[in-house]
Structures are given as C-alpha cells and as structure tokens.
Scaffold this motif. Structure first.
Motif, mmCIF file in Angstrom:
data_model
loop_
_atom_site.group_PDB
_atom_site.id
_atom_site.type_symbol
_atom_site.label_atom_id
_atom_site.label_comp_id
_atom_site.label_asym_id
_atom_site.label_seq_id
_atom_site.Cartn_x
_atom_site.Cartn_y
_atom_site.Cartn_z
ATOM 1 N N SER A 1 -36.168 19.699 5.675
ATOM 2 C CA SER A 1 -35.071 18.978 6.330
ATOM 3 C C SER A 1 -34.964 19.346 7.801
ATOM 4 O O SER A 1 -34.779 18.478 8.657
ATOM 5 N N VAL B 1 -40.980 13.760 -0.116
ATOM 6 C CA VAL B 1 -39.888 13.301 0.737
ATOM 7 C C VAL B 1 -39.980 11.787 0.909
ATOM 8 O O VAL B 1 -41.055 11.251 1.161
ATOM 9 N N GLU B 2 -38.827 11.126 0.763
ATOM 10 C CA GLU B 2 -38.742 9.694 1.024
ATOM 11 C C GLU B 2 -38.015 9.507 2.354
ATOM 12 O O GLU B 2 -36.924 10.041 2.546
ATOM 13 N N CYS B 3 -38.634 8.789 3.273
ATOM 14 C CA CYS B 3 -38.046 8.550 4.592
ATOM 15 C C CYS B 3 -37.918 7.049 4.835
ATOM 16 O O CYS B 3 -38.739 6.269 4.365
ATOM 17 N N LYS C 1 -36.404 23.210 0.682
ATOM 18 C CA LYS C 1 -35.721 21.970 1.076
ATOM 19 C C LYS C 1 -35.181 22.081 2.503
ATOM 20 O O LYS C 1 -35.290 21.140 3.289
ATOM 21 N N SER D 1 -33.464 8.009 7.982
ATOM 22 C CA SER D 1 -32.998 8.886 6.915
ATOM 23 C C SER D 1 -34.201 9.530 6.242
ATOM 24 O O SER D 1 -35.323 9.033 6.334
ATOM 25 N N ASN E 1 -34.969 11.987 2.492
ATOM 26 C CA ASN E 1 -34.404 12.557 1.276
ATOM 27 C C ASN E 1 -35.493 13.309 0.519
ATOM 28 O O ASN E 1 -36.540 12.737 0.220
ATOM 29 N N ARG F 1 -37.064 14.259 -2.564
ATOM 30 C CA ARG F 1 -36.991 13.708 -3.919
ATOM 31 C C ARG F 1 -37.385 14.726 -4.981
ATOM 32 O O ARG F 1 -36.846 14.702 -6.076
#
Length: 97
Positions: free
Chosen positions: A21, A62-64, A17, A45, A47, A49
C-alpha cells in the motif's frame, strides 16, 4: 505455541499489506514517478485482494484502477530479509474490463 504462530502470521500479513500500500501511495504522490521519468500512470484506487505467505516469501495480489478506468491485476513478490519484508519483483497478471 499455536497462538504465537497465528499472531506472527497475522502480523506478517499486516506488514506485507502495508508495504504494498505504501508503494502505491508513493507512486501516486510522484515520489517514485519522478525517479522514473514522470510519465507513469496514476492509480485511482488499489486493493490488496490476497496475501500468501510461505516462510520468508510472500505473494500479494493487488487490484488497481488506473486513471483511464482500466482494472489492472498484478502480483508482488516480497522477501523477508533480516526480519524485514522487502519488495522483490512485480508480475502483471493483466487488464480486466
């Protein structure tokens, strides 16, 4: 033995993660963008998931949200080489509205 395995998996998940990130933070800070021409979209942003680790292979979903308000979902494949996780390849799943 079970506690050791669980803590290793948890530690690997945290490391994976953090790598993903860190990539997005460097992307937005233009460290990566400059090397690729400077015309890449900024992500407002991101996140993580889901993280799926199987031995020395991991898939991270990943949700962007990009600067235009598009929700982009993508997968990152990571490989563990010499005890270090490394980004391998990116697969775009799609744009959600």
């Amino acid at each position: 033995m079970v506690l050791f395995s669980c803590s290793n998996e948890s530690r690997d998940e945290d490391v994976v993660k953090a790598i993903v990130s860190d990539f997005y933070q460097k992307w937005n800070e233009k460290e990566i963008n400059e090397k690729l021409g400077g015309d890449l979209v900024v992500y407002e942003s991101f996140n993580v998931r889901e993280v799926d680790i199987n031995g020395n292979f991991a898939v991270v979903e990943v949700e962007c949200i990009d600067e235009f308000g598009n929700k982009v979902v993508c997968n990152w494949n990571l490989l563990k080489i010499d005890r270090e996780w490394r980004l391998d390849k990116f697969e775009n799943i799609g744009i959600e509205k």
